[in-house]
Design a protein around this motif. Structure first.
Motif, PDB file in Angstrom:
ATOM      1  N   ASP A  11       0.840  -1.212   0.000  1.00 29.83           N
ATOM      2  CA  ASP A  11       0.000   0.000   0.000  1.00 29.83           C
ATOM      3  C   ASP A  11       0.869   1.255   0.000  1.00 29.83           C
ATOM      4  O   ASP A  11       0.603   2.232  -0.711  1.00 29.83           O
ATOM      5  CB  ASP A  11      -0.938   0.004   1.202  1.00 29.83           C
ATOM      6  N   PHE A  12       1.908   1.219   0.827  1.00 28.38           N
ATOM      7  CA  PHE A  12       2.823   2.361   0.903  1.00 28.38           C
ATOM      8  C   PHE A  12       3.516   2.586  -0.447  1.00 28.38           C
ATOM      9  O   PHE A  12       3.643   3.720  -0.899  1.00 28.38           O
ATOM     10  CB  PHE A  12       3.869   2.128   2.011  1.00 28.38           C
ATOM     11  N   ALA A  13       3.928   1.519  -1.094  1.00 25.31           N
ATOM     12  CA  ALA A  13       4.585   1.630  -2.397  1.00 25.31           C
ATOM     13  C   ALA A  13       3.627   2.202  -3.431  1.00 25.31           C
ATOM     14  O   ALA A  13       4.002   3.061  -4.249  1.00 25.31           O
ATOM     15  CB  ALA A  13       5.112   0.264  -2.843  1.00 25.31           C
ATOM     16  N   ARG A  14       2.354   1.753  -3.410  1.00 25.74           N
ATOM     17  CA  ARG A  14       1.349   2.291  -4.345  1.00 25.74           C
ATOM     18  C   ARG A  14       1.089   3.771  -4.058  1.00 25.74           C
ATOM     19  O   ARG A  14       0.991   4.578  -4.975  1.00 25.74           O
ATOM     20  CB  ARG A  14       0.047   1.493  -4.240  1.00 25.74           C
ATOM     21  N   ASP A  15       0.974   4.094  -2.779  1.00 26.05           N
ATOM     22  CA  ASP A  15       0.741   5.497  -2.423  1.00 26.05           C
ATOM     23  C   ASP A  15       1.921   6.382  -2.845  1.00 26.05           C
ATOM     24  O   ASP A  15       1.730   7.502  -3.324  1.00 26.05           O
ATOM     25  CB  ASP A  15       0.511   5.631  -0.912  1.00 26.05           C
ATOM     26  N   LEU A  16       3.125   5.883  -2.671  1.00 28.35           N
ATOM     27  CA  LEU A  16       4.319   6.630  -3.057  1.00 28.35           C
ATOM     28  C   LEU A  16       4.363   6.833  -4.575  1.00 28.35           C
ATOM     29  O   LEU A  16       4.678   7.926  -5.056  1.00 28.35           O
ATOM     30  CB  LEU A  16       5.577   5.900  -2.576  1.00 28.35           C
ATOM     31  N   THR A  17       4.001   5.810  -5.323  1.00 29.92           N
ATOM     32  CA  THR A  17       3.960   5.923  -6.785  1.00 29.92           C
ATOM     33  C   THR A  17       2.901   6.940  -7.206  1.00 29.92           C
ATOM     34  O   THR A  17       3.142   7.782  -8.084  1.00 29.92           O
ATOM     35  CB  THR A  17       3.661   4.545  -7.419  1.00 29.92           C
ATOM     36  N   ALA A  18       1.732   6.901  -6.578  1.00 26.59           N
ATOM     37  CA  ALA A  18       0.664   7.857  -6.884  1.00 26.59           C
ATOM     38  C   ALA A  18       1.098   9.277  -6.532  1.00 26.59           C
ATOM     39  O   ALA A  18       0.824  10.228  -7.277  1.00 26.59           O
ATOM     40  CB  ALA A  18      -0.608   7.476  -6.134  1.00 26.59           C
ATOM     41  N   LEU A  19       1.791   9.409  -5.406  1.00 26.82           N
ATOM     42  CA  LEU A  19       2.267  10.730  -4.990  1.00 26.82           C
ATOM     43  C   LEU A  19       3.283  11.276  -5.995  1.00 26.82           C
ATOM     44  O   LEU A  19       3.243  12.457  -6.349  1.00 26.82           O
ATOM     45  CB  LEU A  19       2.900  10.640  -3.593  1.00 26.82           C
ATOM     46  N   ARG A  20       4.181  10.417  -6.486  1.00 25.70           N
ATOM     47  CA  ARG A  20       5.156  10.842  -7.494  1.00 25.70           C
ATOM     48  C   ARG A  20       4.459  11.308  -8.767  1.00 25.70           C
ATOM     49  O   ARG A  20       4.836  12.307  -9.375  1.00 25.70           O
ATOM     50  CB  ARG A  20       6.113   9.692  -7.817  1.00 25.70           C
ATOM     51  N   GLN A  21       3.427  10.595  -9.170  1.00 20.62           N
ATOM     52  CA  GLN A  21       2.687  10.977 -10.374  1.00 20.62           C
ATOM     53  C   GLN A  21       1.965  12.307 -10.155  1.00 20.62           C
ATOM     54  O   GLN A  21       1.951  13.168 -11.045  1.00 20.62           O
ATOM     55  CB  GLN A  21       1.690   9.888 -10.758  1.00 20.62           C
ATOM     56  N   ASP A  22       1.376  12.478  -8.979  1.00 23.60           N
ATOM     57  CA  ASP A  22       0.694  13.734  -8.680  1.00 23.60           C
ATOM     58  C   ASP A  22       1.669  14.911  -8.688  1.00 23.60           C
ATOM     59  O   ASP A  22       1.360  15.986  -9.210  1.00 23.60           O
ATOM     60  CB  ASP A  22      -0.013  13.652  -7.316  1.00 23.60           C
ATOM     61  N   VAL A  23       2.846  14.715  -8.119  1.00 21.86           N
ATOM     62  CA  VAL A  23       3.861  15.772  -8.110  1.00 21.86           C
ATOM     63  C   VAL A  23       4.302  16.081  -9.541  1.00 21.86           C
ATOM     64  O   VAL A  23       4.467  17.247  -9.911  1.00 21.86           O
ATOM     65  CB  VAL A  23       5.059  15.372  -7.211  1.00 21.86           C
ATOM     66  N   ALA A  24       4.470  15.060 -10.368  1.00 21.20           N
ATOM     67  CA  ALA A  24       4.858  15.274 -11.761  1.00 21.20           C
ATOM     68  C   ALA A  24       3.786  16.068 -12.501  1.00 21.20           C
ATOM     69  O   ALA A  24       4.101  17.008 -13.257  1.00 21.20           O
ATOM     70  CB  ALA A  24       5.109  13.933 -12.455  1.00 21.20           C
TER      71      ALA A  24
END
Length: 104
Positions: A11-24
């Protein structure tokens, strides 16, 4: 590792990936906003320069008309009173001559 811990890591890895995409996406949106603001400022500046150029051109044309009118009046005055014009020119010349002599 227990399954709940593995699930939490996933879950943390998915959230981190989503956060990276949102920042991009946020960085891209800010870049586009800055680009549009810069273009708008450039257009406003260009309009301002165009208006200033038109005002200066108008003022120059007006000044040129005034100089031509004054020149025409001066020529007409000289034609109507040539002797007076010669005496005025003589007086101005004498004044300049006297002033230049005093400075030596």
């Amino acid at each position: 590792m227990p399954k709940s811990a593995e699930r939490a890591v996933e879950d943390f890895a998915r959230d981190l990936t989503a956060l990276r995409q949102d920042v991009a996406h946020l960085v891209q949106a800010i870049g586009e906003l800055v680009k549009h603001q810069t273009q708008g400022a450039g257009l406003r500046l260009s309009d301002g320069v165009r208006e200033a150029k038109a005002k200066i051109s108008g003022a120059a044309a007006d000044a040129q008309k005034r100089v031509r009118a004054a020149s025409g009046e001066l020529e007409a005055g000289i034609e109507h009173h040539p002797f007076t014009a010669v005496l005025i020119a003589f007086g101005v010349g004498m004044s300049f001559g006297m002033i230049s002599r005093l400075r030596r």
